[in-house]
Structures are given as C-alpha cells and as structure tokens.
Design an enzyme around this catalytic site. Structure first.
Site, PDB file in Angstrom:
ATOM      1  N   LYS A 170      -8.285   0.952  -2.403  1.00 32.04           N
ATOM      2  CA  LYS A 170      -8.593   2.145  -1.754  1.00 32.04           C
ATOM      3  C   LYS A 170      -8.331   3.358  -3.049  1.00 32.04           C
ATOM      4  CE  LYS A 170      -8.479   5.795   0.301  1.00 32.04           C
ATOM      5  NZ  LYS A 170      -9.144   7.542  -0.563  1.00 32.04           N
ATOM      6  N   GLY A 223       1.730   8.745  -2.130  1.00 27.65           N
ATOM      7  CA  GLY A 223       0.941  10.024  -1.577  1.00 27.65           C
ATOM      8  C   GLY A 223       1.114  10.950  -1.194  1.00 27.65           C
ATOM      9  N   SER A 224       0.904  12.158   0.001  1.00 38.63           N
ATOM     10  CA  SER A 224       1.551  12.828   0.879  1.00 38.63           C
ATOM     11  C   SER A 224       2.231  12.264   1.612  1.00 38.63           C
ATOM     12  CB  SER A 224       1.076  13.886   1.228  1.00 38.63           C
ATOM     13  OG  SER A 224       0.100  13.265   2.042  1.00 38.63           O
ATOM     14  N   GLU A 245       5.583   5.320  -2.000  1.00 39.75           N
ATOM     15  CA  GLU A 245       6.291   6.194  -2.351  1.00 39.75           C
ATOM     16  C   GLU A 245       5.439   8.045  -1.959  1.00 39.75           C
ATOM     17  OE1 GLU A 245       8.283   6.054  -4.721  1.00 39.75           O
ATOM     18  OE2 GLU A 245       8.747   3.943  -4.629  1.00 39.75           O
ATOM     19  N   CYS A 279       5.065  13.489  -9.524  1.00 42.61           N
ATOM     20  CA  CYS A 279       6.407  13.722  -7.417  1.00 42.61           C
ATOM     21  C   CYS A 279       7.474  13.581  -8.733  1.00 42.61           C
ATOM     22  CB  CYS A 279       5.764  11.900  -6.757  1.00 42.61           C
ATOM     23  SG  CYS A 279       5.039  10.730  -8.034  1.00 42.61           S
TER      24      CYS A 279
HETATM   25  P1  ADP Z   1      -2.003  13.788  -2.065  1.00 50.01           P
HETATM   26  O1  ADP Z   1      -2.232  14.642  -2.222  1.00 50.01           O
HETATM   27  O2  ADP Z   1      -1.931  13.281  -3.156  1.00 50.01           O
HETATM   28  O3  ADP Z   1      -4.070  13.163  -2.349  1.00 50.01           O
HETATM   29  P2  ADP Z   1      -3.052  12.341   0.185  1.00 50.01           P
HETATM   30  O4  ADP Z   1      -1.547  11.801   0.940  1.00 50.01           O
HETATM   31  O5  ADP Z   1      -3.921  13.084   0.972  1.00 50.01           O
HETATM   32  O6  ADP Z   1      -2.292  12.742  -1.104  1.00 50.01           O
HETATM   33  O7  ADP Z   1      -3.462  10.733  -0.495  1.00 50.01           O
HETATM   34  C1  ADP Z   1      -2.869   9.519  -1.279  1.00 50.01           C
HETATM   35  C2  ADP Z   1      -4.160   8.641  -0.887  1.00 50.01           C
HETATM   36  O8  ADP Z   1      -4.277   8.654   0.568  1.00 50.01           O
HETATM   37  C3  ADP Z   1      -5.399   8.989  -1.382  1.00 50.01           C
HETATM   38  O9  ADP Z   1      -6.129   8.015  -1.726  1.00 50.01           O
HETATM   39  C4  ADP Z   1      -5.988   9.002   0.450  1.00 50.01           C
HETATM   40  O10 ADP Z   1      -7.062   9.616   0.258  1.00 50.01           O
HETATM   41  C5  ADP Z   1      -5.278   8.384   1.206  1.00 50.01           C
HETATM   42  N1  ADP Z   1      -5.574   8.561   2.846  1.00 50.01           N
HETATM   43  C6  ADP Z   1      -5.074  10.328   2.759  1.00 50.01           C
HETATM   44  N2  ADP Z   1      -5.702  10.018   4.134  1.00 50.01           N
HETATM   45  C7  ADP Z   1      -5.332   8.820   4.823  1.00 50.01           C
HETATM   46  C8  ADP Z   1      -5.120   8.442   6.170  1.00 50.01           C
HETATM   47  N3  ADP Z   1      -5.856   8.847   6.941  1.00 50.01           N
HETATM   48  N4  ADP Z   1      -5.088   6.979   6.760  1.00 50.01           N
HETATM   49  C9  ADP Z   1      -4.752   6.568   4.711  1.00 50.01           C
HETATM   50  N5  ADP Z   1      -5.324   6.422   3.674  1.00 50.01           N
HETATM   51  C10 ADP Z   1      -5.562   8.346   3.514  1.00 50.01           C
END
Ligand code: ADP
Length: 476
Positions: A170, A223-224, A245, A279
């Site tokens: 994804k 991601g975050s 990460e 990052c």
């Molecule tokens: P960023 O601020 O870099 O967008 P996110 O953590 O929001 O950081 O997003 C990083 C990835 O995690 C994206 O592909 C996002 O769609 C996915 N993501 C966001 N929410 C969820 C969740 N609840 N479960 C799994 N993946 C998620």
C-alpha cells in the site's frame, strides 16, 4: 484510471483519486483506483496463495526478475524521475537520482538472491550435525510514506521478493504514481500472479485491513510515529514480525574548528534540500559559541540565494511542500517557535509563483532552546532551528536530548571530537562533515529510540527482517 493489481490482474474500482502536482495544483498527474476492505482482503488472499510456489523458486528466477526490473527503472530514470517530481514536488535532479537509486536497490537484491547462505556446524553432542538456514517469512505487508515515492517502496519490495516472500503493498495516498510503475514493471518482467499485489487507498481503510488480516506474517512500515505505534500494537497482537521507520529530530553539530564552507553546505543540504521532507533532515543546528555568529551569517547569506519554485524548472533548488496540510503544519511550527521566543532569522513566508503550488521559504530560527517545541517535534519541512552551546560536551548532550535517534551529524576538523561523536551519538546513522541526510543503498539504514523498531533495512542486513532462521539437527 490506473488500476489496482490483485492476483496478477489489473482491477478497476468505482472510486478513483486524483494525484495532484504540488508545484501546480491545476496539473493532475493521473487518477488512481482506490481499494476498500474487500479488495485488500483479496490481495492478501492472492499473496497467500502465491507464497508456496514463489518461496520455492530458484535464486536464478528471482535474480532475473529483480535484475530486469532494476535495468528497466534505470533505463527510464528521466521519465520516472519526472513523474516523481510531479507527484511529490522534489526537484527533477533529485527525482531522477531517487529513481536511479531505486534501480540500484533492485540490482543489489538481484545479486543478494544468489547469496543466501546458511551455517553448518558440528553439534556439541557426538555425531550430530547442525544446519542454520534462512527461509522466507510469508506474506509481507508493505506500507510506505509519500516523501520517497520510489526509493522506499524499492527498498522494501526488492528484499521481500529476493528472499521468497509475497507482498501486499500500500503506497501513500499522495504518491501512487511511482508505485504503480514498479508494479507494472515487475509484472511485465515475469513476476508470477499474486506475488506482488498493489492496493492503493486510504491508510485507515486499506492499511487497517492489512493489519487486521490474520494471514499477514510481517509488516514493514515507514511513516509517522502515531501510525507506527498503531502498526506495532496490531503486529504484537497477532504475534507477527514488524519493522518500523518513523520520525527524526536530527542534530547537526557545528564546532568552532569546523570548516565554515563545509558546515554551511551540510546545513543547507541536510535542512532544506528535498524541501526538508526527509526523515534524516537536519532540523536542529547545534552550534558552539565561537563560530555561532559567523555560521549564522554565512548560512543566511546562502539561504537568501536558494531558488524556490516549480520542481520541474531547471533553476529550482527547492520545490514545494507536498500539500496544503503539510504547509499548514510547517507554518504552525514556525509561528509556535516565534511565540516561544525564537528569532526568524531567514525565511518563514509562503511564496507566490507563476503556478499555484505550496511554496514555503526555507526558514532558519535562531536563539532557540532545547526544550522548545520546535526542538522536540518533527516539522517535516524546510525549517531548521539553531541552538547555541558553549562547547563540544554540551553539544553532544543537546544532540542526544531527544526521543528520536535516526541520524546525527558533526562538522569538525578535530579527529578527537569526530571519533568521540561517532561513538557517543545516540543515533543509527552518524555523519562526519556530511549532511545528516543522504545514504548509500548497500549499507544498513535505521535508527534508535523512537525513530525505528525492528531489524535494519537495506544492504545485506535486510535479510534479518525478510527471512526466518531455522536450526536443523541431523543424526545420520
Ligand atoms: P505521513 O505523515 O508520512 O503521511 P502516515 O503515518 O500518516 O505518515 O502515513 C504513512 C503510511 O501509513 C501511508 O501509506 C498511510 O496511508 C498509512 N496509514 C495511515 N493510517 C494507517 C492505519 N491506521 N493503518 C495502517 N496504515 C496507515
């Protein structure tokens, strides 16, 4: 509409989302299908069915597909790099370089497929042999962020496939374009049906459905922090492997004995290139008092000359922020730092250009203290703050005074301080007279503390996450 890839078939969906160019919001890159829960479950199903056969393919077969994929990405680096710059906003030079890096990652793991080794030992008991071997983990979920639209997918997909895993992937909502191209190239270069499934869509829907699925054996996420925590909790609940990460608040220490030009270049590159959306970006410049004023002066001078504009213009050095929400976040952090007593020494303003994009001036905030919010939380924009310190010991203490631990840099001509910093910086990556960002593809990358969790990514260390170890005892 660019479709999903499930079980080797391209799948359209009733809904599609526009991929918008942050340099010019009137430029729609393309429209991309959106998976829901049922498409995600079908993708996991396809990956689970493809696993037994893919996990038994020869190293040569895996090598050949990864090699052909790397070769094609490299041959098309200008075209794909341009798409990358259009969808993410980093400048064309960086977009092409990131594409070339993704190609080299595929080529590296093509070779790694032929180098999967094990150990053979004598048992401590007489007449018994012991073998330690590596096996694929199973179905791997890959969840990626928007800031490296091709490199991060590459450094997760290539090792996953190299070691015989199947994948449900994804990409981030904002940048599906490069991911779609990777899936298309892999499919055309002979990847069997179901081995890689591409499910574009919302994190809260598609990502969550992947986390909830019992058949997923491992999740690799970038991601975050908030989402990372969620991913970790779900994985522990299911007792599956997890690799995270997440953020950084990376320090760049500048000592009195630094080469001023080197220090300024490290700060400009580390803090502002790629619009600070890395990052590993240098967000805290920790500067000793003997060089402080000269450094700020030279850095501000250099910053005033930086060209911020449309990512595809040849003279542009810094492209736009990725979207309106990120721009708002950056501005909130700048306002917060000003309210906390920081001095906006350079930049801080939103820029108007010929095209309607999210352009923010590179921003330098001086007179900040380690406890201010601007020095505690990740901004993820072209924003750096300066902390003045008395000497090396205080610089090191401030550098380590953070919940994060991804990258840490130092600019110095002192071997003693460089060596001490390498040993004592609480970070997964240490840079001496180099920007905190910018890493090679053939060596491990990852952090400590709240930045990362689980085994390292990239290089030969990637096998720790993407394989399971088996210890077999034999009495002949
Ligand atoms: P960023 O601020 O870099 O967008 P996110 O953590 O929001 O950081 O997003 C990083 C990835 O995690 C994206 O592909 C996002 O769609 C996915 N993501 C966001 N929410 C969820 C969740 N609840 N479960 C799994 N993946 C998620």
């Amino acid at each position: 509409m660019k479709p999903l890839l499930i079980g080797g078939e391209w799948v359209d969906t009733p809904q599609a989302v526009s991929n918008i160019n942050p340099s010019d919001v009137s430029d729609i890159v393309d429209r991309y299908a959106q998976a829901g829960i049922s498409e995600t479950q079908s993708a996991v199903d396809a990956a689970a069915h493809a696993f037994p056969q893919w996990s038994r393919t020869t190293p040569q077969a895996r090598h050949d597909i990864l090699k052909a994929t790397g070769d094609e990405i490299l041959a098309r680096k200008e075209e794909i790099g341009t798409l990358l710059s259009r969808e993410e906003g980093k400048i064309l030079r960086e977009g092409i370089a990131e594409t070339a890096r993704a190609a080299h990652i595929f080529l590296f793991f093509a070779g790694e497929a032929l180098r999967v080794t094990g150990d053979s030992l004598a048992s401590v008991r007489p007449g018994i042999g012991v073998e330690v071997t590596r096996e694929p983990v199973g179905v791997v979920s890959i969840i990626t962020p928007w800031n490296f639209p091709i490199a991060i997918p590459a450094w997760k997909i290539a090792p996953a496939l190299c070691f015989g895993n199947t994948v449900v992937f994804k990409p981030a909502e904002l940048v599906p374009g490069c991911s779609w191209i990777i899936a298309d190239i892999l499919k055309r270069n002979g990847l069997p049906a179901g081995v890689l499934n591409l499910v574009m869509g919302r994190g809260s829907v598609v990502g969550q459905a992947m986390l909830d699925d019992e058949r997923v054996d491992a999740v690799t996420f970038t991601g975050s922090i908030e989402t990372g925590n969620r991913v970790a909790e779900a994985c522990v609940r299911h007792m599956r492997k997890v690799q995270l990460e997440m953020g950084g608040k990376n320090p760049l220490v500048v000592l009195d004995d630094a080469d001023l030009d080197v220090a300024v270049e490290c700060a400009v590159d580390g803090s502002f290139y790629s619009t600070g959306q890395r990052c590993t970006a240098s967000s805290r410049l920790i500067v000793t008092e003997g060089i402080h004023n000269r450094f700020i002066e030279a850095l501000a001078e250099r910053m005033r000359g930086l060209v911020v504009d449309h990512a595809l213009k040849t003279e542009t050095e810094i492209g736009p922020v990725v979207d309106a929400a990120q721009l708002e976040q950056d501005r909130n952090y700048i306002d917060g730092a000003r309210n906390d007593g920081g001095n906006i020494r350079c930049g801080g303003g939103v820029l108007t250009r010929q095209t309607d994009g999210f352009f923010l001036e590179p921003t330098l905030i001086t007179e900040t203290h380690p406890h201010m919010r601007i020095n505690r939380e990740e901004v993820f924009g072209p924003v750096a703050s300066v902390i003045r310190v008395r000497g090396y010991d205080e610089a090191l203490a401030v550098a380590n005074d953070t919940p994060f631990g991804l990258s840490a840099g130092i600019c110095t001509t002192s071997l003693k301080h460089a060596s001490h910093f390498k040993q004592n910086a609480e970070a997964g990556l240490v840079m001496v007279n180099l920007p905190t960002a910018g890493v090679d593809y053939h060596v491990p990358m990852g952090g400590r503390k709240r930045s990362s969790f689980g085994p390292r990514e990239q290089g030969s260390y990637a096998r720790e996450f993407f394989t399971e170890v088996k210890t077999a005892y034999t009495r002949p």
